[in-house]
Design a protein around this motif. Structure first.
Motif, PDB file in Angstrom:
ATOM      1  N   GLY A 164       4.462   4.154 -23.074  1.00 12.87           N
ATOM      2  CA  GLY A 164       4.737   3.080 -22.104  1.00 12.87           C
ATOM      3  C   GLY A 164       5.897   2.105 -22.361  1.00 12.87           C
ATOM      4  O   GLY A 164       6.304   1.571 -21.331  1.00 12.87           O
ATOM      5  N   ILE A 169       1.838  -2.924 -22.641  1.00 16.09           N
ATOM      6  CA  ILE A 169       3.007  -2.328 -21.899  1.00 16.09           C
ATOM      7  C   ILE A 169       3.826  -2.738 -21.211  1.00 16.09           C
ATOM      8  O   ILE A 169       5.007  -2.462 -20.812  1.00 16.09           O
ATOM      9  CB  ILE A 169       2.758  -0.641 -21.966  1.00 16.09           C
ATOM     10  CG1 ILE A 169       1.683  -0.482 -21.043  1.00 16.09           C
ATOM     11  CG2 ILE A 169       2.151  -0.035 -23.312  1.00 16.09           C
ATOM     12  CD1 ILE A 169       1.573   1.128 -20.568  1.00 16.09           C
ATOM     13  N   TYR A 170       3.068  -3.541 -20.247  1.00 14.75           N
ATOM     14  CA  TYR A 170       3.594  -4.107 -19.148  1.00 14.75           C
ATOM     15  C   TYR A 170       4.626  -5.142 -19.939  1.00 14.75           C
ATOM     16  O   TYR A 170       5.862  -5.404 -19.605  1.00 14.75           O
ATOM     17  CB  TYR A 170       2.631  -5.300 -18.393  1.00 14.75           C
ATOM     18  CG  TYR A 170       2.405  -4.594 -16.720  1.00 14.75           C
ATOM     19  CD1 TYR A 170       3.410  -4.086 -15.965  1.00 14.75           C
ATOM     20  CD2 TYR A 170       1.028  -3.920 -16.734  1.00 14.75           C
ATOM     21  CE1 TYR A 170       2.933  -3.393 -14.788  1.00 14.75           C
ATOM     22  CE2 TYR A 170       0.603  -3.312 -15.707  1.00 14.75           C
ATOM     23  CZ  TYR A 170       1.657  -3.070 -14.557  1.00 14.75           C
ATOM     24  OH  TYR A 170       1.229  -2.332 -13.483  1.00 14.75           O
ATOM     25  N   SER A 206       7.322  -3.014 -22.110  1.00 14.81           N
ATOM     26  CA  SER A 206       8.536  -2.056 -21.485  1.00 14.81           C
ATOM     27  C   SER A 206       9.350  -3.032 -20.497  1.00 14.81           C
ATOM     28  O   SER A 206      10.584  -2.716 -20.368  1.00 14.81           O
ATOM     29  CB  SER A 206       7.456  -1.470 -20.251  1.00 14.81           C
ATOM     30  OG  SER A 206       6.757  -2.038 -19.382  1.00 14.81           O
ATOM     31  N   PRO A 221       4.065   1.573 -15.742  1.00 15.17           N
ATOM     32  CA  PRO A 221       2.989   1.644 -16.992  1.00 15.17           C
ATOM     33  C   PRO A 221       1.905   2.059 -16.754  1.00 15.17           C
ATOM     34  O   PRO A 221       1.339   2.731 -17.841  1.00 15.17           O
ATOM     35  CB  PRO A 221       3.102   0.114 -17.082  1.00 15.17           C
ATOM     36  CG  PRO A 221       4.460  -0.443 -16.494  1.00 15.17           C
ATOM     37  CD  PRO A 221       4.503   0.366 -15.182  1.00 15.17           C
TER      38      PRO A 221
END
Length: 269
Positions: free
Chosen positions: A89, A162-163, A166, A111
């Protein structure tokens, strides 16, 4: 953000399926490798700890003794999913940069795609573990359904993280390496291959508190509660409340940073 995710649920499902297949495209066995790797990993740990180091049985906080391979499997199943989602991710925007550069594409679903894609192997691994438990003579009870709750809880936590990672990785490529280092430390900071319940009496109280602040402690302990101890998550209200407060904070923070930086992704990639 949540409205976009719900509105694009069919797109997410299609991309997740394609993402899962694409990982092993070109190999002879294809997606079979996705299922072979975690099984082999558990077998290696079982041979090393149970046979070579004679780990024997492990006790839970409910006082139940379980063979090491069963105790290990219940803890390592969620970690495989969590580490896979964070690793994949974090670099999802680079991997799908051709979609990021499309003006009309809802990139905030990417994601989620990685989190859903990894569920295929996770579901298989849960079923595989369940079969191993049945072969060892451990019955299945109502509490096994908690695996669904803990899986969704872990997914919510991973998505929020992961937001954040990433979106930062687009501008700071070393973020992917930092995440991998974090996971290497995390696998030992989380009671997966060592028994927290058996050691808590011999460790300082402040250290026990710090280890419990690791949200994956809640998840791995929950899986063992579902498979071995057969106790409900409602018996740990304080830890459950802490986990969800932390998860919500991570999701709000992650999506906020993602939305703030989103307009610059295409230019940098």
């Amino acid at each position: 953000m949540l409205k976009d995710i719900i509105a694009n649920k069919k797109l997410i499902a299609k991309l997740a399926k394609n993402d899962f297949k694409q990982k092993f495209a070109g190999s002879t066995l294809g997606v079979i490798w996705a299922f072979v790797q975690p099984v082999v990993t558990v077998l290696v740990y079982w041979i090393v700890f149970d046979k070579a180091l004679n780990a024997g049985t492990q006790g839970t906080k409910a006082g139940i003794q379980a063979p090491f391979v069963l105790w290990l499997s219940a803890g390592i199943v969620p970690w495989f999913y969590f580490s896979e989602v964070l690793s994949a991710g974090t670099v999802v925007l680079q991997e799908y940069n051709y979609l990021v550069k499309k003006v009309v594409f809802p990139i905030n679903v990417l994601p989620i795609v990685k989190a859903v894609s990894s569920l295929f192997v996770h579901a298989f691994f849960v079923l595989f573990t369940l079969v191993v438990y049945l072969l060892y003579g451990y019955g299945v009870s109502f509490y096994i359904l908690q695996v669904i709750y803990y899986s969704l809880s872990m997914m919510a936590l991973a998505v929020g993280i992961i937001y954040l990672t990433s979106s930062l990785c687009v501008f700071f490529r070393d973020m992917a390496q930092l995440v991998n280092i974090f996971l290497q430390i995390g696998v030992w900071a989380t009671p997966i291959m060592w028994n927290f319940d058996g050691m808590v009496g011999s460790m300082p109280k402040w250290l026990a508190v710090i280890l419990k602040l690791n949200p994956m402690y809640y998840i791995t302990s929950g899986y063992r509660d579902a498979f071995i101890s057969q106790t409900g998550f409602w018996t740990r209200p304080a830890l459950t409340a802490y986990f969800w407060i932390l998860t919500i904070i991570m999701f709000v923070l992650g999506t906020h940073v993602f939305k703030k930086l989103q307009s610059q992704f295409a230019d940098v990639l």
